[in-house]
Scaffold this active site. Structure first.
Site, PDB file in Angstrom:
ATOM      1  N   PHE A 182      21.232  29.617  33.728  1.00 45.93           N
ATOM      2  CA  PHE A 182      21.764  30.828  33.084  1.00 45.93           C
ATOM      3  C   PHE A 182      22.178  30.487  31.656  1.00 45.93           C
ATOM      4  O   PHE A 182      22.867  29.489  31.421  1.00 45.93           O
ATOM      5  CB  PHE A 182      22.949  31.363  33.888  1.00 45.93           C
ATOM      6  CG  PHE A 182      23.383  32.732  33.455  1.00 45.93           C
ATOM      7  CD1 PHE A 182      22.652  33.852  33.831  1.00 45.93           C
ATOM      8  CD2 PHE A 182      24.500  32.909  32.659  1.00 45.93           C
ATOM      9  CE1 PHE A 182      23.047  35.118  33.428  1.00 45.93           C
ATOM     10  CE2 PHE A 182      24.900  34.175  32.249  1.00 45.93           C
ATOM     11  CZ  PHE A 182      24.173  35.289  32.645  1.00 45.93           C
TER      12      PHE A 182
ATOM     13  N   ASP B  95      28.110  25.737  39.403  1.00 49.04           N
ATOM     14  CA  ASP B  95      28.343  27.144  39.099  1.00 49.04           C
ATOM     15  C   ASP B  95      27.890  27.952  40.319  1.00 49.04           C
ATOM     16  O   ASP B  95      26.718  27.896  40.710  1.00 49.04           O
ATOM     17  CB  ASP B  95      27.562  27.541  37.840  1.00 49.04           C
ATOM     18  CG  ASP B  95      27.893  28.954  37.381  1.00 49.04           C
ATOM     19  OD1 ASP B  95      28.248  29.800  38.232  1.00 49.04           O
ATOM     20  OD2 ASP B  95      27.789  29.217  36.161  1.00 49.04           O
TER      21      ASP B  95
ATOM     22  N   TYR C 104      32.556  39.227  39.201  1.00 46.67           N
ATOM     23  CA  TYR C 104      32.070  40.621  39.191  1.00 46.67           C
ATOM     24  C   TYR C 104      30.714  40.808  39.871  1.00 46.67           C
ATOM     25  O   TYR C 104      30.177  41.895  39.875  1.00 46.67           O
ATOM     26  CB  TYR C 104      32.024  41.173  37.762  1.00 46.67           C
ATOM     27  CG  TYR C 104      31.325  40.301  36.732  1.00 46.67           C
ATOM     28  CD1 TYR C 104      29.947  40.243  36.649  1.00 46.67           C
ATOM     29  CD2 TYR C 104      32.071  39.545  35.830  1.00 46.67           C
ATOM     30  CE1 TYR C 104      29.325  39.455  35.702  1.00 46.67           C
ATOM     31  CE2 TYR C 104      31.457  38.746  34.880  1.00 46.67           C
ATOM     32  CZ  TYR C 104      30.081  38.710  34.822  1.00 46.67           C
ATOM     33  OH  TYR C 104      29.472  37.913  33.888  1.00 46.67           O
TER      34      TYR C 104
HETATM   35  C1  LIG Z   1      26.882  35.761  35.687  1.00 46.62           C
HETATM   36  C2  LIG Z   1      26.906  34.351  35.311  1.00 46.62           C
HETATM   37  C3  LIG Z   1      27.767  33.877  34.341  1.00 46.62           C
HETATM   38  C4  LIG Z   1      28.659  34.833  33.602  1.00 46.62           C
HETATM   39  O1  LIG Z   1      29.464  34.261  32.651  1.00 46.62           O
HETATM   40  P1  LIG Z   1      30.507  35.150  31.869  1.00 46.62           P
HETATM   41  O2  LIG Z   1      31.364  34.199  31.180  1.00 46.62           O
HETATM   42  O3  LIG Z   1      31.225  35.994  32.889  1.00 46.62           O
HETATM   43  O4  LIG Z   1      29.751  36.068  30.960  1.00 46.62           O
HETATM   44  C5  LIG Z   1      27.753  32.523  34.050  1.00 46.62           C
HETATM   45  N1  LIG Z   1      26.932  31.693  34.704  1.00 46.62           N
HETATM   46  C6  LIG Z   1      26.080  32.123  35.659  1.00 46.62           C
HETATM   47  C7  LIG Z   1      25.184  31.151  36.365  1.00 46.62           C
HETATM   48  C8  LIG Z   1      26.034  33.461  35.983  1.00 46.62           C
HETATM   49  O5  LIG Z   1      25.185  33.905  36.912  1.00 46.62           O
END
Ligand SMILES: *Cc1c(COP(=O)(O)O)cnc(C)c1O
Length: 412
Positions: A128, A197, A222
């Site tokens: 991501f 993560d 979320y």
């Molecule tokens: C959704 C997601 C994020 C989101 O990060 P934010 O700081 O909330 O924007 C980070 N890493 C992964 C792998 C995700 O799927």
């Protein structure tokens, strides 16, 4: 299930589904098939009243006394404890704070300093974006080296120079799951630490951080946890690191005695030192309600249903959409796949917009993926029949060619 796939067969799967009543815990609009709960979880039935009560009574009437009286100050730990059950952690190993991006920075930095003088961060190319961007920023600011390798090269790249392996367990695009226990053991064997993560894992897979002997983890509030747009994230620090763990965003809420107002930072004992500034109370109560929707639900049961939803969706796509240029871009083996199925198509963006226009909501992930989130709490087997039916109409009619579906919105 392949021989007799029709809508009635899908309805029969719903009728026999022990998790079907969970859908009642959510407010979902009529005539919408929501297949994007892996990006923004649906609204739990109880959230609006809880947030309103927090605003009107706790804030409006009781004002600042609510930090103590309503227990606001304890929310990061109380909500963290509810997440702990879903990720194989102890209640005192998880705290809710900041965003996934910020928390990843804190944990990767902490792992680097625990493992000095090693200075290599190993990550997966194609992970991501924010994870990779954050690691690039961190590497730049502390003089570390970021090595990004293809998923199949991760094991081979684990050597004695690696300080920390940072990986997303379930890939956001394909839904493919890494072997957390296996890779953690391999990392430890060469003396590297791990940051996992869990953004696309927690709330849909039975994550077992302590079973895998993971060191650190972060995840998003979320998505499957239903915390609402921009909900705060969570941090896991294995208890064996609690004393030595130091993170760089040493704000006052991570201090041992925030209300002593002294000049020098002393980290709080335990997981509280992962906190930074004042907790976002309204967002925390919304996330708390999101987690209440998991009451009495075992992650194993959710995962089992997610696997069956995915199998059905893939079977429907193959039976009904052959010849329309779709390629299944997720593992076929449900044991290797998270709660989503990705379809690759050169016109993915326009097709996705045409689906949304007809009340079927997946999302698009550049460059060519339509991603269907099959959230087991509220997606029905018959919804998948209907979604594939709409997709078939979009392809047969060429409806996706409408010029308005080619216009890229700010958020895809
Ligand atoms: C959704 C997601 C994020 C989101 O990060 P934010 O700081 O909330 O924007 C980070 N890493 C992964 C792998 C995700 O799927």
């Amino acid at each position: 299930m392949t021989a007799s796939l029709d809508r009635a067969a899908c309805e029969a799967l719903d009728a026999a589904d022990p998790l079907a009543p969970l859908r009642e815990r959510f407010l979902l609009p009529e005539r919408v098939i929501y297949l994007d709960g892996n990006s923004l979880g649906a609204l739990p039935r109880t959230t609006a009243a809880r947030v309103a009560r927090t605003v009107e009574t706790e804030w409006g009437r009781d004002l600042i006394t609510s930090w103590n009286k309503a227990g606001w100050i304890g929310l990061p730990r109380a909500v963290g404890a509810k997440i702990a059950r879903l990720i194989g952690a102890e209640a005192d190993e998880v705290v809710v704070c900041d965003s996934t991006s910020v928390d990843l920075y804190k944990l990767a930095a902490a792992a680097l300093s625990l493992n000095a003088p090693r200075r290599v961060i190993l990550a997966e190319a194609g992970d991501f974006p924010t994870d990779l961007y954050i690691l690039q920023g961190l590497a730049g600011s502390v003089g570390a080296e970021l090595r990004m390798v293809a998923p199949e090269a991760i094991e081979g790249a684990l050597d004695q120079t690696v300080a920390v392996l940072v990986l997303t367990e379930t890939n956001y695009r394909s839904g493919e799951i890494h072997d957390m226990a296996g890779l953690t053991a391999k990392a430890h064997a060469v003396g590297a630490l791990t940051v996992w993560d869990l953004s696309h894992s927690a709330g849909v897979l039975p994550v077992d951080l302590n079973g895998a002997e993971a060191d650190f983890a972060v995840g998003c509030g979320y998505k499957y946890l239903n915390g609402g747009p921009g909900a705060p994230a969570y941090v896991f620090v294995a208890r064996r690191w609690h004393e030595r763990f130091r993170q760089p965003l040493s704000g006052w809420l991570g201090h041992a005695r925030p209300f002593s107002f002294v000049d020098d930072y002393t980290p709080a004992p335990g997981i509280d030192r992962a906190q930074c500034g004042t907790p976002p109370v309204l967002s925390l109560v919304a996330l708390d309600e999101g987690l209440n929707s998991f009451e009495g639900v075992e992650p194993k049961a959710l995962y089992e249903k997610a696997g069956r939803l995915g199998d059905l969706f893939i079977a429907l796509v193959e039976q009904r959409l052959s010849g329309h240029g779709f390629e299944i871009a997720s593992p076929r083996d449900p044991a290797r796949r998270g709660g989503q199925v990705a379809l690759r198509h050169p016109e993915a963006y326009a097709i996705c917009q045409a689906l949304i226009d007809r009340g079927v909501i997946p999302d698009f992930r550049a460059p060519d993926v339509v991603r269907f989130g099959l959230v087991p709490m509220y997606v029905r087997f018959a919804d998948l029949w209907d979604a594939v039916e709409v997709l078939l109409q979009v392809m047969q009619s060429g409806a996706w060619k409408d010029a308005r579906f080619a216009v890229r919105a700010a958020v895809t």
